[in-house]
Design an enzyme around this catalytic site. Structure first.
Site, PDB file in Angstrom:
ATOM      1  N   CYS A 123       0.888  -1.164   0.000  1.00 30.42           N
ATOM      2  CA  CYS A 123       0.000   0.000   0.000  1.00 30.42           C
ATOM      3  C   CYS A 123       0.921   1.206   0.000  1.00 30.42           C
ATOM      4  O   CYS A 123       1.595   1.479   0.992  1.00 30.42           O
ATOM      5  CB  CYS A 123      -0.910   0.007   1.229  1.00 30.42           C
ATOM      6  SG  CYS A 123      -1.923   1.502   1.330  1.00 30.42           S
ATOM      7  N   CYS A 126      -0.357   4.292   2.649  1.00 23.76           N
ATOM      8  CA  CYS A 126      -0.432   4.078   4.096  1.00 23.76           C
ATOM      9  C   CYS A 126      -0.256   2.597   4.395  1.00 23.76           C
ATOM     10  O   CYS A 126       0.823   2.058   4.204  1.00 23.76           O
ATOM     11  CB  CYS A 126      -1.713   4.654   4.688  1.00 23.76           C
ATOM     12  SG  CYS A 126      -3.237   4.049   3.938  1.00 23.76           S
ATOM     13  N   SER A 127      -1.311   1.905   4.841  1.00 25.75           N
ATOM     14  CA  SER A 127      -1.141   0.499   5.210  1.00 25.75           C
ATOM     15  C   SER A 127      -2.404  -0.316   4.950  1.00 25.75           C
ATOM     16  O   SER A 127      -2.774  -1.164   5.760  1.00 25.75           O
ATOM     17  CB  SER A 127      -0.741   0.384   6.686  1.00 25.75           C
ATOM     18  OG  SER A 127      -1.723   0.989   7.522  1.00 25.75           O
ATOM     19  N   CYS A 128      -3.095  -0.047   3.835  1.00 27.49           N
ATOM     20  CA  CYS A 128      -4.283  -0.830   3.497  1.00 27.49           C
ATOM     21  C   CYS A 128      -3.903  -2.304   3.385  1.00 27.49           C
ATOM     22  O   CYS A 128      -2.911  -2.655   2.733  1.00 27.49           O
ATOM     23  CB  CYS A 128      -4.892  -0.339   2.185  1.00 27.49           C
ATOM     24  SG  CYS A 128      -5.648   1.300   2.328  1.00 27.49           S
TER      25      CYS A 128
END
Length: 220
Positions: A123, A126-128
């Site tokens: 991602c 961010c941190s999907c």
């Protein structure tokens, strides 16, 4: 063969075996997303839409999840061709059949590794991550070093995880978003043909489900 980056526009609102800390060092924890999360949480409580207890219960539920559901999906796909075909064609339905509530969850897509193609997930903003299925992502997945480098130099990043692919294998990088998450279906390790689903599950690691490593080899 050249690597490809499967990029999707982002509009984010929002137990790894051996954490890859040597290359991907922790960033400062107070990012813009931390600030945004705190502001959104306070607004939901202020408007009476959720209580602090309800929010914490959801966080605790998510944090308690591991990769067991991912291991179940992969191990069954390795032992059941019809199930594997359905998992790739309609993963959301298969996941719901496991008893996981996907009503308000992002779409999940399963990408299969083959002799010709190796998939890896990131991602970039961010941190999907498919938390509803795999739990919380490993720390290195959220770090800027991984998010930036795997798109530009995926083969080098994979080598740093111990995955050295032949030039004949195409590397595809899939960029997760707020609306679409990916799970890698790794190749079944050689020598495990005919193994039961339960025997295969321990070979499915979080690294394999993200695509930075192959499935674990069976013990000698």
């Amino acid at each position: 063969m050249a690597s490809t980056h499967d990029h999707h526009d982002h509009h984010h609102g929002h137990h790894h075996d051996d954490d890859h800390a040597r290359t991907f060092q922790p960033d400062h924890p107070d990012t813009e997303y931390d600030v945004l999360e705190q502001a959104l949480r306070e607004l939901l409580i202020e408007k009476g839409l959720l209580t602090a207890r309800q929010i914490q219960q959801q966080i605790d539920s998510m944090d308690s999840r591991g990769i067991e559901n991912g291991q179940e999906l992969v191990a069954r796909a390795w032992t059941d061709p019809a199930y594997k075909a359905r998992l790739i064609a309609e993963p959301m339905a298969v996941i719901r059949d496991m008893g996981i509530d996907m009503e308000h969850q992002p779409e999940v897509k399963v990408v299969e590794n083959t002799d010709a193609v190796h998939n890896v997930i990131v991602c970039t903003l961010c941190s999907c991550y498919p938390r509803s299925v795999l739990g919380i992502p490993p720390a290195w997945y959220k770090k800027k070093a991984y998010r930036a480098r795997v798109v530009v130099e995926p083969r080098q990043v994979l080598r740093e995880f111990g995955t050295d692919l032949p030039d004949t294998v195409e590397v595809r990088v899939h960029d997760s978003t707020a609306d679409l998450r990916y799970i890698v279906l790794p190749q079944q390790p050689a020598g495990t043909e005919g193994w039961s689903k339960d025997a295969l599950k321990p070979l499915v690691t979080r690294d394999a489900l993200i695509g930075v490593a192959p499935a674990r080899l069976p013990a000698a």
